[in-house]
Design a protein around this motif. Structure first.
Motif, PDB file in Angstrom:
ATOM      1  N   ILE A 147      -4.421  -0.114  -5.113  1.00 47.16           N
ATOM      2  CA  ILE A 147      -5.030  -0.771  -3.964  1.00 47.16           C
ATOM      3  C   ILE A 147      -5.938  -1.895  -4.467  1.00 47.16           C
ATOM      4  N   LEU A 148      -5.662  -3.113  -4.013  1.00 48.53           N
ATOM      5  CA  LEU A 148      -6.464  -4.254  -4.444  1.00 48.53           C
ATOM      6  C   LEU A 148      -7.579  -4.575  -3.454  1.00 48.53           C
ATOM      7  N   SER A 149      -7.278  -4.541  -2.159  1.00 44.87           N
ATOM      8  CA  SER A 149      -8.314  -4.854  -1.174  1.00 44.87           C
ATOM      9  C   SER A 149      -7.890  -4.372   0.201  1.00 44.87           C
ATOM     10  N   HIS A 150      -8.891  -4.212   1.058  1.00 43.50           N
ATOM     11  CA  HIS A 150      -8.679  -3.912   2.470  1.00 43.50           C
ATOM     12  C   HIS A 150      -9.077  -5.160   3.249  1.00 43.50           C
ATOM     13  N   LEU A 151      -8.236  -5.596   4.176  1.00 42.20           N
ATOM     14  CA  LEU A 151      -8.509  -6.806   4.924  1.00 42.20           C
ATOM     15  C   LEU A 151      -7.927  -6.694   6.324  1.00 42.20           C
ATOM     16  N   LYS A 152      -8.077  -7.753   7.107  1.00 37.47           N
ATOM     17  CA  LYS A 152      -7.570  -7.770   8.469  1.00 37.47           C
ATOM     18  C   LYS A 152      -6.548  -8.889   8.627  1.00 37.47           C
ATOM     19  N   ASP A 153      -5.564  -8.639   9.482  1.00 34.26           N
ATOM     20  CA  ASP A 153      -4.511  -9.601   9.760  1.00 34.26           C
ATOM     21  C   ASP A 153      -5.041 -10.693  10.691  1.00 34.26           C
ATOM     22  N   ASP A 154      -4.222 -11.687  10.981  1.00 36.85           N
ATOM     23  CA  ASP A 154      -4.601 -12.744  11.900  1.00 36.85           C
ATOM     24  C   ASP A 154      -4.826 -12.178  13.301  1.00 36.85           C
ATOM     25  N   LYS A 155      -5.651 -12.876  14.069  1.00 33.39           N
ATOM     26  CA  LYS A 155      -5.972 -12.414  15.414  1.00 33.39           C
ATOM     27  C   LYS A 155      -4.796 -12.646  16.357  1.00 33.39           C
ATOM     28  N   VAL A 156      -4.537 -11.630  17.175  1.00 32.36           N
ATOM     29  CA  VAL A 156      -3.530 -11.716  18.222  1.00 32.36           C
ATOM     30  C   VAL A 156      -4.269 -11.702  19.553  1.00 32.36           C
ATOM     31  N   ILE A 157      -4.007 -12.700  20.400  1.00 32.51           N
ATOM     32  CA  ILE A 157      -4.659 -12.794  21.704  1.00 32.51           C
ATOM     33  C   ILE A 157      -3.768 -12.130  22.750  1.00 32.51           C
ATOM     34  N   ARG A 202      -7.223  -7.487  15.775  1.00 34.27           N
ATOM     35  CA  ARG A 202      -6.922  -7.769  14.370  1.00 34.27           C
ATOM     36  C   ARG A 202      -6.546  -6.464  13.702  1.00 34.27           C
ATOM     37  N   GLN A 203      -5.307  -6.381  13.235  1.00 36.64           N
ATOM     38  CA  GLN A 203      -4.796  -5.173  12.610  1.00 36.64           C
ATOM     39  C   GLN A 203      -5.346  -5.044  11.195  1.00 36.64           C
ATOM     40  N   GLY A 204      -5.726  -3.838  10.807  1.00 39.27           N
ATOM     41  CA  GLY A 204      -6.199  -3.599   9.450  1.00 39.27           C
ATOM     42  C   GLY A 204      -5.038  -3.511   8.470  1.00 39.27           C
ATOM     43  N   LEU A 205      -5.186  -4.152   7.320  1.00 39.32           N
ATOM     44  CA  LEU A 205      -4.153  -4.167   6.285  1.00 39.32           C
ATOM     45  C   LEU A 205      -4.735  -3.738   4.945  1.00 39.32           C
ATOM     46  N   THR A 206      -3.866  -3.322   4.050  1.00 42.21           N
ATOM     47  CA  THR A 206      -4.248  -3.007   2.684  1.00 42.21           C
ATOM     48  C   THR A 206      -3.320  -3.771   1.750  1.00 42.21           C
ATOM     49  N   LYS A 207      -3.903  -4.497   0.799  1.00 44.95           N
ATOM     50  CA  LYS A 207      -3.109  -5.232  -0.187  1.00 44.95           C
ATOM     51  C   LYS A 207      -2.873  -4.312  -1.375  1.00 44.95           C
ATOM     52  N   VAL A 208      -1.595  -4.087  -1.716  1.00 42.49           N
ATOM     53  CA  VAL A 208      -1.216  -3.146  -2.762  1.00 42.49           C
ATOM     54  C   VAL A 208      -0.381  -3.886  -3.813  1.00 42.49           C
ATOM     55  N   LEU A 209      -0.685  -3.636  -5.092  1.00 40.84           N
ATOM     56  CA  LEU A 209       0.105  -4.137  -6.207  1.00 40.84           C
ATOM     57  C   LEU A 209       1.038  -3.023  -6.651  1.00 40.84           C
ATOM     58  N   ILE A 210       2.349  -3.280  -6.633  1.00 44.00           N
ATOM     59  CA  ILE A 210       3.325  -2.289  -7.086  1.00 44.00           C
ATOM     60  C   ILE A 210       3.361  -2.327  -8.608  1.00 44.00           C
ATOM     61  N   GLU A 211       3.040  -1.199  -9.234  1.00 50.01           N
ATOM     62  CA  GLU A 211       2.950  -1.150 -10.685  1.00 50.01           C
ATOM     63  C   GLU A 211       4.204  -0.593 -11.356  1.00 50.01           C
ATOM     64  N   ASN A 212       4.812   0.444 -10.735  1.00 51.13           N
ATOM     65  CA  ASN A 212       5.909   1.113 -11.425  1.00 51.13           C
ATOM     66  C   ASN A 212       6.870   1.722 -10.407  1.00 51.13           C
TER      67      ASN A 212
END
Length: 102
Positions: free
Chosen positions: A63-73, A90-100
């Motif tokens: 897990i690299l970071s937790h962030l939010k997606d673009d705003k949907v009106i 704004r939907q919550g997202l998690t940025k993940v680096l695939i290692e193996n």
């Protein structure tokens, strides 16, 4: 080599050293995660298809970071009634680096 993985009800095609944005996952930044629901694995033309998952296959990531997606009106209106309502989401997202991929 690539794999198709089910993460939080969504399917992702992943390769090693790839960044993906998944729906919010539990865990802190820098924590490692393992995805067990591997639906397909392709290893240089040798394809293994699961029924429904490939046994013994795992995809590990970080897990690299937790962030939010673009705003949907969301705008609702009923004409000639004077009814208007506007919401944003704004939907919550998690940025993940695939290692193996195993």
């Amino acid at each position: 080599m690539y794999a198709i993985v089910d993460i939080a009800g969504k399917q992702f095609k992943v390769t090693q050293d790839q960044f993906i944005y998944t729906p919010s996952l539990e865990g802190e930044e820098g924590a490692s995660v393992v995805f067990d629901k591997v639906l397909l694995v392709d290893n240089d033309g040798k394809v293994k298809v699961g029924a429904p998952t490939v046994s013994g296959a795992q995809v590990s990531g970080k897990i690299l970071s937790h962030l939010k997606d673009d705003k949907v009106i969301v705008f609702k209106k009923k004409r000639r009634k004077g009814y208007k309502k506007q919401n944003g989401h704004r939907q919550g997202l998690t940025k993940v680096l695939i290692e193996n991929i195993k």
